[in-house]
Design an enzyme around this catalytic site. Structure first.
Site, short mmCIF file in Angstrom:
data_model
loop_
_atom_site.label_atom_id
_atom_site.label_comp_id
_atom_site.label_asym_id
_atom_site.label_seq_id
_atom_site.Cartn_x
_atom_site.Cartn_y
_atom_site.Cartn_z
N LYS A 1 0.83 -1.46 0.06
CA LYS A 1 0.00 -0.10 -0.05
C LYS A 1 1.01 1.36 -0.09
CE LYS A 1 -4.46 -1.66 0.37
NZ LYS A 1 -5.27 -1.14 -0.82
N LYS B 1 -4.27 -8.40 -6.92
CA LYS B 1 -5.56 -8.82 -6.16
C LYS B 1 -6.71 -8.10 -6.83
CE LYS B 1 -7.50 -8.71 -1.46
NZ LYS B 1 -7.09 -8.11 -0.05
N LYS C 1 -12.21 -3.50 -6.33
CA LYS C 1 -12.96 -2.42 -7.30
C LYS C 1 -12.01 -1.27 -7.64
CE LYS C 1 -17.41 -0.44 -7.26
NZ LYS C 1 -18.60 0.09 -6.31
#
Length: 328
Positions: free
Chosen positions: A113, A193, A196
């Site tokens: 991240k 992964k 959305k």
């Protein structure tokens, strides 16, 4: 003998997708009676990245509808919103005091991240695995259904258990993962992964034409450049999705025909589209019906949250006693 405890959560980041379904939700429905089951919508985890209150409110109802449409029954389990049962926030602070900075810095998801955002990450994202551990330990959970991307976080939870139990006495069991038949599912781009925000998903409420449209450009075996090239299903993410939704005979046929170049990638994708459409049709219709009754959804979550709070507060009172804290 009392049932072992199962717990798992999902973030309200929009409509659930097939990665959520294969990685966790299908097992929620499958095992909800075998275990004393607690399933929740992870509001506090979501706000590490989502900053839109209206989106959060809408997504919470949509996710609740999707979960129930997948067969999770609030009469057989406890289904709640994390922000209604706040005990885990207090426990998160306690557990952070037995968790090292080094452990958190080694978390792969945190590092990924940090690279993706390319800006200083917030403290909530850094402490995300500790809050995850608090959610698990607040219910003295034995089993957590997860995809293998969460196994590192679960191992940290076990390490936190060992440190707390050593410092304050036996309190928590060490939670174990329950992996799905398809523990790792990449997005349709085949690179990361399913998410959305990356636009690489198939939603549980997508209609058949949308499913076909999304599958057509999906990445397959990169070594299969022409239809006449033999493929390797083990290197194809579309085949991995087949393994989650197609019956064994269809999977065997796809494997055999792909290796022999008897079918092309589009043929394989359209076979998968039919299987997905058949599986998702009742989920889509049930979710759409539930979304038309938001008050009913909120009442289900309210009742579940009340039950969850009672259970978690019992654990927290024990923790307070172990720490030597005064409490009511």
């Amino acid at each position: 003998m009392s049932k072992k405890i199962m717990l798992s959560g999902v973030q309200p980041s929009g409509d659930l997708h097939i990665g959520n379904y294969l990685g966790a939700i299908r097992n929620w429905a499958r095992y909800q009676e075998e275990y004393a089951s607690f399933f929740f919508i992870a509001y506090y985890h979501a706000i590490t990245e989502i900053k839109d209150p209206q989106l959060m409110r809408e997504a919470t109802c949509h996710v609740a509808a999707d979960v129930l449409a997948c067969g999770v029954d609030p009469e057989k389990c406890t289904f709640f919103v994390q922000s209604h049962a706040r005990t885990s926030l207090e426990l998160c602070w306690v557990l952070s005091c037995v968790t090292s900075m080094g452990d958190l810095e080694r978390m792969t998801q945190y590092k990924d991240k940090a690279r993706q955002l390319n800006i200083p990450v917030n403290a909530g994202l850094f402490l995300y695995p500790v809050l995850q551990a608090a959610d698990i330990l607040a219910f003295k959970t034995h089993v957590v259904p997860v995809g293998d991307d969460q196994c590192q976080h679960l191992e940290l939870a076990r390490e936190i258990v060992r440190r707390f139990n050593t410092a304050y006495g036996e309190t928590f069991p060490e939670p174990q993962q329950l992996l799905s038949e398809v523990p790792r599912l990449l997005g349709l781009d085949g690179d990361s992964k399913m998410s959305k925000s990356k636009g690489n998903t198939i939603s549980l409420i997508d209609d058949p034409e949308s499913i076909k449209a999304k599958l057509k450009p999906a990445k397959t075996d990169v070594h299969r450049q022409r239809r006449s090239d033999p493929g390797d299903p083990s290197q194809c993410n579309v085949y991995t999705i087949h393994q989650g939704f197609s019956d064994p005979a269809t999977c065997a046929q796809v494997d055999r025909d792909c290796r022999a170049a008897a079918i092309g990638c589009i043929d394989c994708k359209m076979m998968l589209a039919d299987k997905l459409a058949a599986t998702l049709a009742p989920i889509r219709e049930r979710s759409r019906e539930l979304r038309r009754h938001p008050d009913q959804l909120r009442e289900i979550l309210r009742q579940g949250s009340a039950r969850a709070t009672l259970t978690a507060e019992t654990t927290m009172n024990e923790v307070r006693d172990k720490l030597g804290l005064f409490h009511p």
